[in-house]
Enzyme design. Structure first.
Site: not given
Ligand code: GAR
Length: 200
Positions: A102, A104
């Protein structure tokens, strides 16, 4: 290396994987899976002719019992959660032990856990007055954001005036870190040694 990418929203990390020149010969995205019936990330997948699947119990979706044979049929080596916001069922984690990762948007083990995702993370970082933030790629275990850390990259945020500025800085780092980690997995350069994850 065959991967399945799990998404919930925008899909910019998915796009970073799909457009990485370095990954072209190393990684194939075989499926994009979401807990949503549709999302912008699905459009990105479709632009790259990658099959998409919605998971859940409602009509038009596949459930986790159906997803497992699909992942096995596709010979998925690694599952990548790129903005996927639901917990992964224990059965899938057990089947893909140390093969689910994952990304984060903060430096774990700080600013992680239930409710701390997306912009909530950056708000918490901003309100804490932290001077650095960054991105973490970690293995997925049974709870949110607690699996062993594979790689991290940090960024100076000492001069920011809003959490939105943190978002901008961190997402850039995510788009470098995730392809880097995938390259290391594809080259067999991620190993677990005495419980620590070693990337060489
Ligand atoms: C990203 O910033 C990722 O790190 C975060 O969601 C966003 C998705 O962006 N994930 C979390 O917060 C998981 N805990 P994206 O859809 O543009 O890749």
């Amino acid at each position: 290396m065959n991967i399945a990418v799990f998404v919930s929203g925008r899909g910019s990390n998915l796009k970073a994987i799909l457009t990485s020149e370095e990954l072209k010969q190393l990684v194939e995205v075989k499926a994009v899976i979401s807990d949503k019936i549709s999302c912008p990330a699905f459009q990105i997948a479709e632009n790259f002719s990658i099959p998409t699947y919605s998971i859940g119990d409602k009509a038009g979706r596949i459930n986790y019992e159906e997803l497992i044979p699909l992942l096995l049929d596709l010979k998925i080596d690694l599952i990548v959660l790129a903005g996927f916001l639901k917990l992964i069922p224990h059965e899938l984690i057990d089947l893909f032990r140390n093969r689910i990762i994952n990304i984060h948007p903060a430096l774990l083990p700080s600013f992680g856990g239930k409710g701390l995702y997306g912009s909530n993370v950056h708000k918490a970082v901003f309100e804490s007055s932290a001077k650095v933030s960054g991105a973490t790629v970690h293995f997925v275990d049974y709870t949110y954001d607690t699996g062993n850390i594979i790689a991290q990259k940090c960024v100076d945020i000492s001069d920011v005036n809003s959490s939105e500025e943190i978002v901008e800085r961190v997402i850039k780092i995510e788009h470098e870190l995730l392809p880097y980690v995938l390259k290391k997995f594809a080259l067999g350069k991620v190993n677990i040694v005495d419980k620590r994850v070693v990337v060489h």
